[in-house]
Design a protein around this motif. Structure first.
Motif, PDB file in Angstrom:
ATOM      1  N   LYS A 318      30.000  21.620 -31.998  1.00  0.00           N
ATOM      2  CA  LYS A 318      29.690  22.177 -33.309  1.00  0.00           C
ATOM      3  C   LYS A 318      28.475  21.525 -33.954  1.00  0.00           C
ATOM      4  O   LYS A 318      27.725  22.174 -34.694  1.00  0.00           O
ATOM      5  N   MET A 319      28.252  20.234 -33.677  1.00  0.00           N
ATOM      6  CA  MET A 319      27.178  19.500 -34.344  1.00  0.00           C
ATOM      7  C   MET A 319      26.734  18.343 -33.466  1.00  0.00           C
ATOM      8  O   MET A 319      27.472  17.928 -32.567  1.00  0.00           O
ATOM      9  N   PRO A 320      25.573  17.774 -33.734  1.00  0.00           N
ATOM     10  CA  PRO A 320      25.176  16.571 -33.005  1.00  0.00           C
ATOM     11  C   PRO A 320      26.161  15.438 -33.266  1.00  0.00           C
ATOM     12  O   PRO A 320      26.529  15.159 -34.410  1.00  0.00           O
ATOM     13  N   ALA A 321      26.588  14.782 -32.186  1.00  0.00           N
ATOM     14  CA  ALA A 321      27.598  13.740 -32.301  1.00  0.00           C
ATOM     15  C   ALA A 321      27.367  12.698 -31.225  1.00  0.00           C
ATOM     16  O   ALA A 321      26.753  12.972 -30.190  1.00  0.00           O
ATOM     17  N   ILE A 322      27.869  11.479 -31.477  1.00  0.00           N
ATOM     18  CA  ILE A 322      27.861  10.452 -30.440  1.00  0.00           C
ATOM     19  C   ILE A 322      29.244   9.831 -30.320  1.00  0.00           C
ATOM     20  O   ILE A 322      30.030   9.822 -31.268  1.00  0.00           O
ATOM     21  N   HIS A 323      29.509   9.318 -29.134  1.00  0.00           N
ATOM     22  CA  HIS A 323      30.768   8.634 -28.812  1.00  0.00           C
ATOM     23  C   HIS A 323      30.372   7.455 -27.926  1.00  0.00           C
ATOM     24  O   HIS A 323      30.633   7.434 -26.732  1.00  0.00           O
ATOM     25  N   ALA A 324      29.700   6.471 -28.540  1.00  0.00           N
ATOM     26  CA  ALA A 324      29.185   5.326 -27.788  1.00  0.00           C
ATOM     27  C   ALA A 324      30.317   4.361 -27.443  1.00  0.00           C
ATOM     28  O   ALA A 324      31.346   4.316 -28.120  1.00  0.00           O
ATOM     29  N   TYR A 325      30.113   3.592 -26.401  1.00  0.00           N
ATOM     30  CA  TYR A 325      31.122   2.631 -25.950  1.00  0.00           C
ATOM     31  C   TYR A 325      30.645   1.210 -26.229  1.00  0.00           C
ATOM     32  O   TYR A 325      29.461   0.895 -26.060  1.00  0.00           O
ATOM     33  N   ILE A 326      31.598   0.357 -26.655  1.00  0.00           N
ATOM     34  CA  ILE A 326      31.292  -1.033 -26.949  1.00  0.00           C
ATOM     35  C   ILE A 326      32.141  -1.948 -26.072  1.00  0.00           C
ATOM     36  O   ILE A 326      33.316  -1.686 -25.838  1.00  0.00           O
ATOM     37  N   LYS A 327      31.537  -2.997 -25.589  1.00  0.00           N
ATOM     38  CA  LYS A 327      32.201  -3.895 -24.649  1.00  0.00           C
ATOM     39  C   LYS A 327      33.091  -4.890 -25.383  1.00  0.00           C
ATOM     40  O   LYS A 327      32.619  -5.661 -26.214  1.00  0.00           O
ATOM     41  N   GLU A 371      13.232  12.687 -41.319  1.00  0.00           N
ATOM     42  CA  GLU A 371      13.223  14.115 -41.008  1.00  0.00           C
ATOM     43  C   GLU A 371      12.792  14.375 -39.569  1.00  0.00           C
ATOM     44  O   GLU A 371      13.302  15.296 -38.911  1.00  0.00           O
ATOM     45  N   ASN A 372      11.858  13.587 -39.063  1.00  0.00           N
ATOM     46  CA  ASN A 372      11.405  13.763 -37.675  1.00  0.00           C
ATOM     47  C   ASN A 372      12.531  13.481 -36.681  1.00  0.00           C
ATOM     48  O   ASN A 372      12.673  14.176 -35.671  1.00  0.00           O
ATOM     49  N   LEU A 373      13.335  12.457 -36.973  1.00  0.00           N
ATOM     50  CA  LEU A 373      14.484  12.172 -36.117  1.00  0.00           C
ATOM     51  C   LEU A 373      15.469  13.327 -36.149  1.00  0.00           C
ATOM     52  O   LEU A 373      16.003  13.734 -35.101  1.00  0.00           O
ATOM     53  N   ARG A 374      15.699  13.869 -37.331  1.00  0.00           N
ATOM     54  CA  ARG A 374      16.634  14.999 -37.435  1.00  0.00           C
ATOM     55  C   ARG A 374      16.143  16.189 -36.630  1.00  0.00           C
ATOM     56  O   ARG A 374      16.938  16.900 -35.999  1.00  0.00           O
ATOM     57  N   ASP A 379      16.630  19.663 -31.913  1.00  0.00           N
ATOM     58  CA  ASP A 379      16.010  20.279 -30.729  1.00  0.00           C
ATOM     59  C   ASP A 379      16.845  19.981 -29.480  1.00  0.00           C
ATOM     60  O   ASP A 379      17.063  20.867 -28.639  1.00  0.00           O
ATOM     61  N   GLU A 380      17.315  18.749 -29.348  1.00  0.00           N
ATOM     62  CA  GLU A 380      18.143  18.401 -28.195  1.00  0.00           C
ATOM     63  C   GLU A 380      19.463  19.164 -28.222  1.00  0.00           C
ATOM     64  O   GLU A 380      19.916  19.694 -27.196  1.00  0.00           O
ATOM     65  N   PHE A 381      20.076  19.217 -29.399  1.00  0.00           N
ATOM     66  CA  PHE A 381      21.352  19.919 -29.533  1.00  0.00           C
ATOM     67  C   PHE A 381      21.206  21.385 -29.143  1.00  0.00           C
ATOM     68  O   PHE A 381      21.996  21.918 -28.356  1.00  0.00           O
ATOM     69  N   ASP A 382      20.174  22.037 -29.666  1.00  0.00           N
ATOM     70  CA  ASP A 382      19.961  23.462 -29.379  1.00  0.00           C
ATOM     71  C   ASP A 382      19.666  23.691 -27.903  1.00  0.00           C
ATOM     72  O   ASP A 382      20.029  24.737 -27.345  1.00  0.00           O
ATOM     73  N   ARG A 383      19.043  22.727 -27.273  1.00  0.00           N
ATOM     74  CA  ARG A 383      18.627  22.878 -25.876  1.00  0.00           C
ATOM     75  C   ARG A 383      19.761  22.601 -24.891  1.00  0.00           C
ATOM     76  O   ARG A 383      19.816  23.202 -23.814  1.00  0.00           O
ATOM     77  N   THR A 384      20.682  21.726 -25.244  1.00  0.00           N
ATOM     78  CA  THR A 384      21.639  21.232 -24.251  1.00  0.00           C
ATOM     79  C   THR A 384      23.086  21.648 -24.468  1.00  0.00           C
ATOM     80  O   THR A 384      23.877  21.607 -23.508  1.00  0.00           O
ATOM     81  N   VAL A 385      23.442  22.032 -25.666  1.00  0.00           N
ATOM     82  CA  VAL A 385      24.859  22.297 -25.960  1.00  0.00           C
ATOM     83  C   VAL A 385      25.144  23.793 -25.871  1.00  0.00           C
ATOM     84  O   VAL A 385      24.500  24.600 -26.552  1.00  0.00           O
ATOM     85  N   PRO A 386      26.102  24.201 -25.050  1.00  0.00           N
ATOM     86  CA  PRO A 386      26.413  25.623 -24.911  1.00  0.00           C
ATOM     87  C   PRO A 386      27.148  26.178 -26.131  1.00  0.00           C
ATOM     88  O   PRO A 386      27.759  25.425 -26.901  1.00  0.00           O
ATOM     89  N   VAL A 387      27.121  27.485 -26.232  1.00  0.00           N
ATOM     90  CA  VAL A 387      27.873  28.170 -27.289  1.00  0.00           C
ATOM     91  C   VAL A 387      28.955  29.009 -26.602  1.00  0.00           C
ATOM     92  O   VAL A 387      28.649  29.894 -25.799  1.00  0.00           O
ATOM     93  N   TYR A 388      30.206  28.712 -26.908  1.00  0.00           N
ATOM     94  CA  TYR A 388      31.325  29.469 -26.352  1.00  0.00           C
ATOM     95  C   TYR A 388      31.815  30.439 -27.435  1.00  0.00           C
ATOM     96  O   TYR A 388      32.256  30.016 -28.504  1.00  0.00           O
ATOM     97  N   ALA A 389      31.726  31.717 -27.135  1.00  0.00           N
ATOM     98  CA  ALA A 389      32.167  32.708 -28.109  1.00  0.00           C
ATOM     99  C   ALA A 389      33.661  32.657 -28.347  1.00  0.00           C
ATOM    100  O   ALA A 389      34.153  32.965 -29.429  1.00  0.00           O
ATOM    101  N   ASP A 390      34.409  32.250 -27.317  1.00  0.00           N
ATOM    102  CA  ASP A 390      35.857  32.258 -27.404  1.00  0.00           C
ATOM    103  C   ASP A 390      36.393  31.057 -26.636  1.00  0.00           C
ATOM    104  O   ASP A 390      36.102  30.901 -25.453  1.00  0.00           O
ATOM    105  N   MET A 391      37.153  30.207 -27.302  1.00  0.00           N
ATOM    106  CA  MET A 391      37.704  29.017 -26.656  1.00  0.00           C
ATOM    107  C   MET A 391      39.170  29.195 -26.265  1.00  0.00           C
ATOM    108  O   MET A 391      39.878  28.226 -26.007  1.00  0.00           O
ATOM    109  N   SER A 392      39.634  30.418 -26.219  1.00  0.00           N
ATOM    110  CA  SER A 392      41.038  30.658 -25.870  1.00  0.00           C
ATOM    111  C   SER A 392      41.194  30.732 -24.363  1.00  0.00           C
ATOM    112  O   SER A 392      40.268  31.070 -23.636  1.00  0.00           O
TER     113      SER A 392
END
Length: 393
Positions: A318-327, A371-374, A379-392
């Motif tokens: 749905k949105m840009p997100a991170i799930h980083a790992y910490i040691k 703003e440049n980072l945003r 751009d990365e989100f739009d390029r790499t994340v798929p859109v699923y019309a139906d998740m059922s």
């Protein structure tokens, strides 16, 4: 600004560590995290956050808000705090909650000079109950632009993906009969056994990275009675939701074949779908920078490594997100194990939580103000994340 953010978090160090300790000492299962949610909310209220309770209709979910000095984007820090049955915090969710809460409070002290809003989202029930999926379905993420969180591990890592997963439960109804006259019955247990056999026989046809594990839940009442009812359940993982749907469809076709073969009647139920995860690299790189400024070495994932699943995956669609790992421990200490629960409260783990809080807060600051980072993130989100019309399924 980095120094100001880090100093702000140092000033609440004792409160962050106490929060982690309190959650760890009071392990609660999914959707029963009343004490843990209470600890977090009390600390946030003390520091001026406004609390919205029972997000998505769940008693232990909440949103805590802190507004900046004008309009802007909204960044959420996600907190998990559910434990595992019989193992306590063997996934280290006490540290997830503490790091996100610390980041939110630390950054809040500087929001008078920063546009936008920060939100601490209390997301219960990650361990198999899909709390974030429910929050998404209920619209609780609709006003959030970016979501950030960390997860304890045996390595500092960014940009790691996750598999799509769901659970499938199959029940068969046959006809009970005495074993002296098996021809008068319909063996529901045999239907379950044939389901396992057939699924094993078609594994080669399944998409790459598919993983199915199953158990028999019910298989009869007595050895001299042909079972009239039997039940089994499977955990299914795949690289993407698209692949997951293909596998579930194959399971359903298998069940139809078993019905024809055995004469039993089946019912198939699927659980919530945890989607694959797309951790935004543009955000991850900022997080990495701030962890390395604190003396940590942050790695990139091995593309051949085994990976799990989490409901943050659905958020990342749905949105840009991170799930980083910490040691927090050395390799060999395995998550979902009592040894990991013990590791999650050591001084080393607590210090990792503080560093993660600082890196999360500094990363959010850059998103709020650059703003440049945003644009790079979008751009990365739009390029790499798929859109699923139906998740059922």
């Amino acid at each position: 600004m980095k120094e100001a953010i880090f100093e702000s978090i140092e000033e609440i160090r004792a409160e962050i560590l106490e929060l982690s300790k309190n959650i760890h000492e009071n392990p609660e299962l999914a959707f029963d995290e009343y004490k843990s949610a209470g600890f977090i909310k009390a600390l946030l209220q003390k520091h001026g956050f406004s609390i919205e309770d029972k997000s998505g209709g769940m008693d232990t979910a909440f949103k805590a808000r802190f507004k900046g000095n004008g309009p802007g984007v909204t960044v959420a820090f996600l907190a998990e705090y559910d434990a595992l049955p019989g193992m306590g915090h063997a996934c280290g969710h006490n540290l997830i909650a503490a790091a996100s809460t610390g980041a939110a409070i630390g950054l809040s002290k500087l929001m008078k000079d920063i546009p936008g809003e920060i939100v601490l989202m209390g997301t219960p029930g990650e361990e198999g109950k899909g709390g974030k999926i429910i929050l998404l379905d209920k619209g609780e993420f609709d006003d959030i632009d970016y979501s950030l969180m960390t997860h304890p591990s045996t390595v500092n890592l960014i940009n790691r993906g996750g598999l799509a997963t769901t659970a499938v439960t199959i029940s068969y109804t046959g006809k009970a009969a005495h074993s002296a006259a098996p021809e008068s019955g319909i063996n529901a247990l045999q239907a379950v056994i044939q389901t396992f056999n057939l699924l094993d026989s078609i594994r080669a046809r399944m998409p790459l990275k598919t993983n199915i594990n199953g158990i028999i839940l019910k298989g009869g009442e007595a050895t001299n009675i042909i079972p009239g009812y039997a039940e089994c359940a499977f955990s299914v993982r795949a690289a993407t939701f698209g692949d997951l749907k293909k596998v579930v469809d194959m399971i359903k076709d298998t069940v139809k074949a078993v019905e024809l073969f055995t004469g039993a009647t089946a019912a198939v139920e699927t659980d919530l779908v945890y989607s694959e995860r797309y951790s935004n690299l543009a955000i991850d790189e900022v997080f990495k920078k701030y962890m390395e400024l604190q003396g940590e070495v942050v790695e990139y994932p091995d593309p051949n490594a085994k990976i799990g699943s989490s409901d943050i995956g659905n958020v990342s669609l749905k949105m840009p997100a991170i799930h980083a790992y910490i040691k927090i421990a050395e390799k060999g200490v395995v998550a979902h194990n009592k040894s990991f629960a013990e590791a999650a409260i050591t001084d080393r783990a607590q210090e990792a939580g503080i560093k993660a809080a600082k890196a999360l807060a500094a990363t959010a600051y850059e998103i709020l103000t650059d703003e440049n980072l945003r644009k790079e993130i979008k751009d990365e989100f739009d390029r790499t994340v798929p859109v699923y019309a139906d998740m059922s399924l």
